[in-house]
Write a protein that holds these residues in place. Structure first.
Motif, PDB file in Angstrom:
ATOM      1  N   GLU A 256       0.732  -1.187   0.176  1.00  0.00           N
ATOM      2  CA  GLU A 256       0.091  -0.050   0.043  1.00  0.00           C
ATOM      3  C   GLU A 256       0.831   1.237   0.001  1.00  0.00           C
ATOM      4  OE1 GLU A 256      -3.017   1.215  -0.234  1.00  0.00           O
ATOM      5  OE2 GLU A 256      -2.176   3.098  -0.201  1.00  0.00           O
ATOM      6  N   ARG A 257       0.470   2.229  -0.763  1.00  0.00           N
ATOM      7  CA  ARG A 257       1.300   3.207  -1.123  1.00  0.00           C
ATOM      8  C   ARG A 257       1.366   4.367   0.140  1.00  0.00           C
ATOM      9  NH1 ARG A 257       1.669   7.268  -6.257  1.00  0.00           N
ATOM     10  NH2 ARG A 257       2.692   8.955  -4.977  1.00  0.00           N
TER      11      ARG A 257
ATOM     12  N   PHE B 137      -4.754   8.339  -0.890  1.00  0.00           N
ATOM     13  CA  PHE B 137      -3.656   7.470  -0.891  1.00  0.00           C
ATOM     14  C   PHE B 137      -3.533   7.095   0.660  1.00  0.00           C
ATOM     15  CE2 PHE B 137      -1.212   8.709  -5.082  1.00  0.00           C
ATOM     16  CZ  PHE B 137      -2.001   7.963  -5.780  1.00  0.00           C
ATOM     17  N   THR B 138      -4.226   5.912   1.182  1.00  0.00           N
ATOM     18  CA  THR B 138      -4.114   5.721   2.566  1.00  0.00           C
ATOM     19  C   THR B 138      -4.633   4.277   2.414  1.00  0.00           C
ATOM     20  OG1 THR B 138      -4.813   6.288   4.709  1.00  0.00           O
ATOM     21  CG2 THR B 138      -6.573   6.553   2.839  1.00  0.00           C
TER      22      THR B 138
ATOM     23  N   GLY C 295      -7.835   2.977   0.815  1.00  0.00           N
ATOM     24  CA  GLY C 295      -8.014   3.902  -0.588  1.00  0.00           C
ATOM     25  C   GLY C 295      -9.020   4.799  -0.258  1.00  0.00           C
ATOM     26  N   THR C 296      -9.802   5.096  -1.406  1.00  0.00           N
ATOM     27  CA  THR C 296     -10.762   6.301  -1.472  1.00  0.00           C
ATOM     28  C   THR C 296     -12.092   6.058  -0.596  1.00  0.00           C
ATOM     29  OG1 THR C 296      -9.893   6.486  -3.660  1.00  0.00           O
ATOM     30  CG2 THR C 296     -11.696   7.809  -3.255  1.00  0.00           C
TER      31      THR C 296
ATOM     32  N   PHE D 130     -18.844   9.042  -0.273  1.00  0.00           N
ATOM     33  CA  PHE D 130     -19.951   9.376   0.051  1.00  0.00           C
ATOM     34  C   PHE D 130     -20.771   8.237   0.781  1.00  0.00           C
ATOM     35  CE2 PHE D 130     -19.691  12.924  -3.168  1.00  0.00           C
ATOM     36  CZ  PHE D 130     -18.780  13.798  -2.213  1.00  0.00           C
ATOM     37  N   ALA D 131     -20.449   7.112   0.308  1.00  0.00           N
ATOM     38  CA  ALA D 131     -21.058   5.773   0.872  1.00  0.00           C
ATOM     39  C   ALA D 131     -22.248   5.481   0.179  1.00  0.00           C
ATOM     40  CB  ALA D 131     -21.246   5.887   2.411  1.00  0.00           C
ATOM     41  N   VAL D 132     -22.573   5.922  -1.068  1.00  0.00           N
ATOM     42  CA  VAL D 132     -23.923   5.468  -1.820  1.00  0.00           C
ATOM     43  C   VAL D 132     -23.424   4.486  -2.343  1.00  0.00           C
ATOM     44  CG1 VAL D 132     -24.924   6.099  -3.913  1.00  0.00           C
ATOM     45  CG2 VAL D 132     -24.202   7.997  -2.703  1.00  0.00           C
TER      46      VAL D 132
ATOM     47  N   VAL E 239       4.277   0.590  -5.696  1.00  0.00           N
ATOM     48  CA  VAL E 239       4.735  -0.146  -6.715  1.00  0.00           C
ATOM     49  C   VAL E 239       4.830   0.385  -8.213  1.00  0.00           C
ATOM     50  CG1 VAL E 239       3.766  -2.320  -8.289  1.00  0.00           C
ATOM     51  CG2 VAL E 239       3.566  -2.503  -5.433  1.00  0.00           C
TER      52      VAL E 239
ATOM     53  N   ASP F 178     -10.032  -2.945 -10.131  1.00  0.00           N
ATOM     54  CA  ASP F 178     -10.202  -1.706  -9.298  1.00  0.00           C
ATOM     55  C   ASP F 178     -11.062  -0.806 -10.282  1.00  0.00           C
ATOM     56  OD1 ASP F 178      -8.476  -0.714 -11.344  1.00  0.00           O
ATOM     57  OD2 ASP F 178      -6.880  -0.663 -10.017  1.00  0.00           O
ATOM     58  N   GLY F 179     -11.244   0.400  -9.966  1.00  0.00           N
ATOM     59  CA  GLY F 179     -12.289   1.203 -10.825  1.00  0.00           C
ATOM     60  C   GLY F 179     -11.921   1.367 -12.119  1.00  0.00           C
TER      61      GLY F 179
ATOM     62  N   PRO G  75     -19.884   3.402  -8.210  1.00  0.00           N
ATOM     63  CA  PRO G  75     -18.997   1.837  -8.420  1.00  0.00           C
ATOM     64  C   PRO G  75     -18.536   1.060  -6.969  1.00  0.00           C
ATOM     65  CG  PRO G  75     -17.348   3.939  -8.417  1.00  0.00           C
ATOM     66  CD  PRO G  75     -18.676   4.342  -8.302  1.00  0.00           C
ATOM     67  N   MET G  76     -18.844   1.522  -5.882  1.00  0.00           N
ATOM     68  CA  MET G  76     -18.143   0.879  -4.465  1.00  0.00           C
ATOM     69  C   MET G  76     -18.723  -0.543  -4.633  1.00  0.00           C
ATOM     70  SD  MET G  76     -16.213   1.229  -2.402  1.00  0.00           S
ATOM     71  CE  MET G  76     -15.838   2.981  -2.461  1.00  0.00           C
TER      72      MET G  76
END
Ligand SMILES: Cc1cc2nc3c(=O)[nH]c(=O)nc-3n(C[C@H](O)[C@H](O)[C@H](O)COP(=O)(O)OP(=O)(O)OC[C@H]3O[C@@H](n4cnc5c(N)ncnc54)[C@H](O)[C@@H]3O)c2cc1C
Length: 424
Positions: free
Chosen positions: A39-40, A71-72, A75-76, A81-83, A182, A393-394, A405-406
């Motif tokens: 993880e970056r 970047f944590t 991730g995002t 927003f959790a939709v 990476v 991923d996305g 997309p979540m």
């Protein structure tokens, strides 16, 4: 150089700990596979406020248009927003991917909820009432929110975050290395065997390391994975272009309104022409950050009177990844026309709600995707032209999947883990 964590070869190396990466690691480690996540970012505690800005990475995708990622660890999901829209199964079936089982599993595991009226802030209600009065089909969204954590109202911690899956993965034995960026996958005779990464040691100090595994999964996010793929030797990345869902928000001020906190985006309307409207009433800390970032210094301190409507257009593919590693696309006239139409409606809703001093935020890019295409760059086990190198991923969500997309990413992560388990 050539440093291998614990001198061992992993069953799977996963690049990035966002929703897809964390899901794959959780699923594989539950099945006792040895997993390494690189993880970056790091895992500094998350708290809404200005320090959040330090994890946000902005990538330009067009003239005056950029997208943001975190970047944590997780991730995002740190800033989303959790939709939670459900993936359109038929779109994936047409690509040879059946995720119906994974969707059912996700429904059982995740805190999916439609917010009860008591949890809607005064701003959200004002916008909803105005939109409905004008005849727009304003509806509640399903959210990834744990209602049991909302006894006192809005709570950032109630939003599902991929860190929870990451923690489960680590508990099950996954090795997690932070500050590991990476650079490329290591490919030998068309087969991926590992990755090369830069491990940050100090502010400007890093060590180049390598890790080896049977399966390599790029889950570094929609903007990063295409670049890693290209730097690993793949030639045709983003040849069909990408989409970036341009969006903005329009804000007004209502005198006398005394609003508190709010789960942003809990409601909205889908109009024809792929124009989406949404509640843009951010929680106070995010609102301040947003307003100050947009140089609206006075507005930043009027959260309680502010109401907002977001506008997003889900456009088609275009542009590409340039030689220098930068994304670029020009929005088509018809997309600009749709954005204008959305703005007109947003202004109408705000005015009807009593909003004054209306202004529009600058255009930004939302969900980037389409740069890596299933059946073009990937097969239906999300494998690239190099065996054992997968992407999840996305970047792989097709342009006709026009939902938030979540949930799709979590289900695709589960799907890929099932596929990988077959041969591990
Ligand atoms: C403000 C905002 C609100 C959003 N709201 C919603 C919403 O309500 N609903 C929804 O469905 N979607 C929402 N999204 C979109 C959603 O958050 C993303 O689509 C999703 O997080 C993408 O997941 P991912 O795994 O592709 O990438 P990410 O979540 O970005 O994860 C990628 C991970 O990889 C790491 N990484 C990056 N580069 C490297 C590297 N070179 N080496 C190692 N690690 C690396 C990153 O640090 C990160 O942890 C929102 C996005 C934003 C910006």
């Amino acid at each position: 150089m050539d440093k291998q964590p614990d001198n061992k070869e992993f069953d799977a190396i996963i690049v990035g700990s966002g929703p897809s990466g964390a899901t794959i690691a959780r699923e594989l480690s539950k099945r006792k596979k040895s997993v390494l996540i690189l993880e970056r970012g790091d895992n500094a505690p998350l708290k809404e406020g200005f320090r959040m800005a330090s994890i946000v990475n902005t990538v330009s995708v067009s003239d005056n248009l950029a997208t943001s990622k975190a970047f944590t660890a997780g991730g995002t999901t740190a800033i989303y927003f959790a939709v939670a829209d459900f993936p359109p199964l038929e779109n994936f079936l047409s690509l040879g991917i059946d995720i119906s089982r994974e969707v059912e599993e996700a429904k059982r595991e995740l805190p999916l909820a439609v917010l009860p009226d008591e949890l809607l802030g005064a701003q959200a209600k004002k916008v909803r009432d105005s939109a409905m009065e004008l005849g727009y089909p304003w509806k509640k969204n399903t959210m990834l929110v744990d209602l049991s954590k909302c006894a006192s109202g809005y709570n950032y911690e109630a939003k599902w975050n991929a860190r929870s899956y990451l923690q489960e993965a680590v508990k099950e034995g996954t090795t997690l290395i932070y500050r590991a960026r990476v650079i490329k996958a290591l490919v030998e005779k068309n087969r991926a065997i590992g990755v090369e990464y830069k491990l940050q040691k100090g502010k400007k100090e890093f060590e180049v390391c390598r890790a080896f595994g049977t399966k390599i999964v790029l889950a570094a996010g929609a903007t990063v994975s295409p670049i890693i793929l290209r730097d690993s030797g793949m030639k045709n990345v983003a040849t069909s272009g990408f989409y970036c869902h341009p969006n903005f928000a329009v804000f007004g001020a209502v005198s006398g309104l005394k609003a508190g906190e709010n789960f942003v985006a809990s409601m909205g309307a889908r109009l024809e022409d792929d124009i989406g409207l949404g509640d843009a009433n951010l929680a106070r800390a995010f609102y301040r950050m947003f307003m100050l970032g947009n140089r609206r210094f006075i507005r930043a301190f009027f959260h309680s009177k502010s109401i907002g409507v977001g506008v997003m257009v889900k456009e088609g593919l275009g542009g590409g990844l340039q030689e220098d590693g930068r994304y670029y696309k020009q929005l088509k006239k018809e997309d600009l026309r749709k954005l204008e139409k959305g703005e007109k409606i947003a202004r109408q809703i705000l005015q009807n709600a009593g909003g004054k001093h209306i202004f529009k935020s600058p255009l930004s890019a939302g969900h980037l995707g389409g740069a890596i295409r299933i059946n073009e760059h990937l097969d239906n086990s999300l494998q690239t032209e190099y065996s054992n190198l997968h992407v999840c991923d996305g970047s792989v969500i097709p342009d006709n999947v026009k939902v938030s997309p979540m949930l799709t990413l979590i289900c695709l992560g589960k799907y890929l883990a099932n596929q990988l388990s077959l041969s591990l």
